[in-house]
Design a protein around this motif. Structure first.
Motif: not given
Length: 424
Positions: A397, A400-407, A409-411
């Motif tokens: 969690e 992935l939160g950091q990935l979302d915050a920094n833009g 793109d992942y699947t």
């Protein structure tokens, strides 16, 4: 799925039930000339976890590491004049028949799926010696079964079904006879794995009305569950062969007739990946080696925790023929089931430092287990396949939160069965 096949649901008379119990006791007594009873062991580890009195009926400790030699022995002793026995088996029934062929000096011809673990094929050869020959035919058990029956009809041997045979069912019921003799009183609940239904129907028929049954199948081969819904045996559209000892596409007609007084409320289906967590737990914590089908009953305790609290429970560990070459796959499946491992496909910006930024999002308990980066110079992004292991599901969690915050793109492809099986 196939069409409706109605099973006989008329209750058997008390006299017929008494005859069956007597026959099962006679079979159990005759077995003592060949092998001793399998242990019934109280398990302190599981009892503490589930706040119940948990016992394991250790069929994995029989001479062939499964209960299957019981049915083979009983059927063969009832046909002393037969010289050629033929069977189809995913492994354990084959080993039981092979063991009895060598013990009794009978010829056996055994058909096994091509997908059978090598460990089971090798052991079948060892148990049968010069008395058996093996044919590997079919990707699924039902294909193997058809080939074996055709060959047997042409050659004139006696076909010995792994489950759809009254003598086999009667022989498997000897498990219940032993449990009755080994306990001061019968358990409140008995948890039984189900493949074709021979063992579960025999044990249930012997104990009917005296214990509460829980019947357990792998989700990818839940033929009894489907039969309960359908009102009779039918062919599954697809069978997952991972739990090879219980990967049957159609419940036996005779076993279902004996189980048809039960219903869906007695039935559980277990995800294949979750079974792997129990295989590892029993190996690491208890030193007990179980094959996937052998771990079914123990794994089912996770789903009946509230039902069994404060009660006595017998779990039947049906087999221990585990091929350790499968251990990496079992570990992989267990980690995915516990949400400790995930696979992703990322679109990585093709700029200096992008990979360094990405790696900085990983926590101290996160570990990269796989990394493949395909860079195409004419594009602004490259595709990355990455596998990540961690010590707690909550760590994903944060990551992935950091990935979302920094833009980024992942699947997440962890649960994409087709894509995951192709890539991983």
């Amino acid at each position: 799925m196939g069409g409706l096949v109605t099973a006989h649901k008329k209750p058997l008379s008390a006299g017929m039930e008494d005859m069956f119990k007597t026959a099962a006791r006679n079979a159990e007594s005759a077995m003592r000339e060949i092998f001793p009873p399998t242990p019934l062991q109280q398990n302190a580890h599981l009892s503490a976890i589930y706040d119940a009195d948990i016992w394991l009926k250790r069929e994995d400790l029989s001479p062939v590491r499964s209960y299957k030699l019981r049915g083979a022995f009983n059927a063969m002793r009832k046909h002393p004049d037969a010289e050629l026995f033929v069977c189809a088996s995913a492994g354990n029934h084959a080993q039981g028949l092979a063991y009895m062929c060598q013990t009794l000096g009978k010829r056996g011809v055994i058909f096994m799926p091509v997908t059978t673990p090598q460990q089971k094929i090798t052991k079948t050869k060892v148990f049968g010696g010069l008395y058996v020959e093996i044919h590997l035919i079919g990707d699924y058990f039902d294909q193997t079964l058809a080939a074996a029956q055709d060959w047997c009809s042409a050659q004139g041997g006696m076909f010995l079904s792994p489950f759809d045979d009254e003598d086999v069912i009667e022989g498997q019921a000897s498990i219940a006879v032993e449990i009755e003799d080994q306990m001061a009183q019968l358990p409140d609940i008995i948890v039984l794995p189900v493949g074709g239904g021979g063992m579960s129907s025999g044990v249930w028929r012997y104990l009917r009305g005296r214990v509460e049954p829980v019947l357990v199948e792998p989700q990818g081969g839940a033929c009894l569950h489907a039969a309960f819904i359908n009102g009779g045996p039918l062919d599954l559209d697809r069978v997952d062969t991972f739990v090879d000892g219980a990967a049957v596409g159609r419940i036996g007609l005779r076993p279902f007739a004996h189980l048809s007084d039960l219903s869906l409320k007695h039935s559980l289906t277990i995800p294949e990946d979750r079974i792997c967590t129990t295989i590892l737990e029993m190996l690491n914590s208890e030193g007990i080696v179980l094959e996937p089908a052998g771990a079914l009953a123990v794994d089912a305790l996770k789903d009946i925790r509230s039902k069994i609290q404060g009660k006595s429970v017998v779990c039947l560990t049906s087999g221990g023929n585990f091929d350790f070459e499968r251990l990496p796959e079992v570990k992989e499946r267990a980690q995915r089931s516990a949400r400790l491992k995930k696979y992703f496909i990322f679109r990585m910006p093709q700029r200096p430092g992008a990979l360094r930024d990405f790696l900085g999002f990983l926590g101290p308990d996160d570990d990269i287990s796989r990394f493949e980066y395909l860079k195409k110079s004419a594009r602004n992004f490259g595709s990355v396949l990455i596998g990540i292991e961690t010590k707690s599901p909550e760590n994903f969690e944060a990551f992935l939160g950091q990935l979302d915050a920094n833009g980024f793109d992942y699947t997440d492809i962890t649960n994409d069965e087709l894509l995951s099986s192709f890539i991983v």
